[in-house]
Design an enzyme around this catalytic site. Structure first.
Site, PDB file in Angstrom:
ATOM      1  N   GLU A 146      19.033 -39.042  61.324  1.00  0.00           N
ATOM      2  CA  GLU A 146      19.433 -40.247  62.057  1.00  0.00           C
ATOM      3  C   GLU A 146      19.433 -41.494  61.170  1.00  0.00           C
ATOM      4  OE1 GLU A 146      17.866 -42.909  65.894  1.00  0.00           O
ATOM      5  OE2 GLU A 146      16.636 -41.273  65.086  1.00  0.00           O
ATOM      6  N   GLU A 240      16.878 -42.655  75.015  1.00  0.00           N
ATOM      7  CA  GLU A 240      15.672 -42.977  74.247  1.00  0.00           C
ATOM      8  C   GLU A 240      15.496 -44.488  74.180  1.00  0.00           C
ATOM      9  OE1 GLU A 240      14.280 -41.850  69.814  1.00  0.00           O
ATOM     10  OE2 GLU A 240      15.438 -43.682  70.074  1.00  0.00           O
TER      11      GLU A 240
END
Length: 283
Positions: A146, A240
């Site tokens: 990420e 998230e």
């Protein structure tokens, strides 16, 4: 597409005392639950798997590097310890029943040395991740790396950077995780960044531009949805966020409530995201 909620909405230290959260997630329409962890040896993966599965949910995993570990360290001993951390994390993810392990695994979040990454750091990262390929294959786990925004890391900020890293690693079990919070900061065209990631896109995390409830800000979710439809993306989207109630709030520079509760971000976010992603509006 399938939708998950991240344990980071509530805590970075998910364990047995948090299991009562799980039934409501299934009742609200989630398909899965993503567990984040710093220290894999302290995680009871089998117990978490049983708890998640018993609620009719599927497991995903997110790995965060504790301070003192990094595959890009100039200290070979640190790099060796970091590789062992990844091996333990892959094993725990598999014990959880997770087929995807994502996260900013190239450096601890918030590590900013005051310079650009070096060629040596890039080479060390590629070498480390290449060495994990056989273990990922053996456990049936995909690693999704990420990129974060420039205020949280110096090493990997854009989709283009992440694609370049995945290409350099060159293993089918290793790809890219894109998070709408970070892409909203770093990309000139967020939807185009998703399209460009193409087959390297292994996982998505979603929240609003302020890390709040998806659909309440200016992230281009409609454009992202059209890009994913064009790509025929069939993977997961995890909602998230890190609220002011979280132990990670200061690390993420969150000094105010972004929503009334973690449940508001998860449940209201899902009610917005699912129809947008499953039937993208014309644009």
């Amino acid at each position: 597409m399938k939708f998950a909620a991240s344990a980071l909405l509530w805590t970075p230290f998910f364990g047995e005392r948090h299991f009562p959260l799980l039934p409501a997630l299934r009742e609200q329409g989630f398909d899965g639950f993503e567990v984040a962890f710093f220290e894999p040896l302290k995680v009871d993966g089998a117990a978490i798997h049983r708890a998640i599965e018993s609620c009719g949910l599927q497991s995903l995993a997110c790995n965060l590097l504790p301070r003192g570990l990094s595959p890009t360290s100039d200290d070979a001993a640190v790099r060796r310890r970091t590789r062992q951390h990844f091996l333990d994390s892959i094993r725990v993810a598999a014990e959880m029943g997770a087929r995807c392990l994502g996260g900013p695994v190239y450096a601890p979040v918030g590590y900013l040395p005051g310079r650009r990454r070096t060629g040596d750091e890039w080479s060390w990262a590629v070498e480390c991740f290449q060495s994990l390929g056989d273990v990922l294959e053996a456990h049936g786990v995909t690693l999704a790396i990420e990129p974060l925004n420039r205020f949280e890391t110096y090493f990997l900020n854009t989709a283009a950077d992440a694609i370049e890293l995945a290409r350099a690693i060159g293993h089918p079990r290793i790809g890219v995780l894109l998070d709408t919070f970070h892409t909203n900061i770093e990309e000139k065209d967020v939807a185009a960044a998703f399209r460009a990631t193409g087959p390297y896109l292994k996982h998505i995390q979603a929240c609003e531009n302020d890390r709040g409830i998806p659909g309440t800000g200016h992230v281009d979710f409609a454009g992202i949805a059209r890009a994913l439809a064009a790509m025929d993306y069939q993977g997961w989207i995890t909602i998230e966020s890190l609220g002011a109630w979280s132990e990670l709030a200061s690390a993420a520079a969150i000094w105010r409530d972004l929503a009334p509760s973690p449940e508001a971000i998860a449940f209201e976010g899902l009610r917005y995201l699912r129809p947008v992603m499953e039937c993208p509006p014309l644009g």
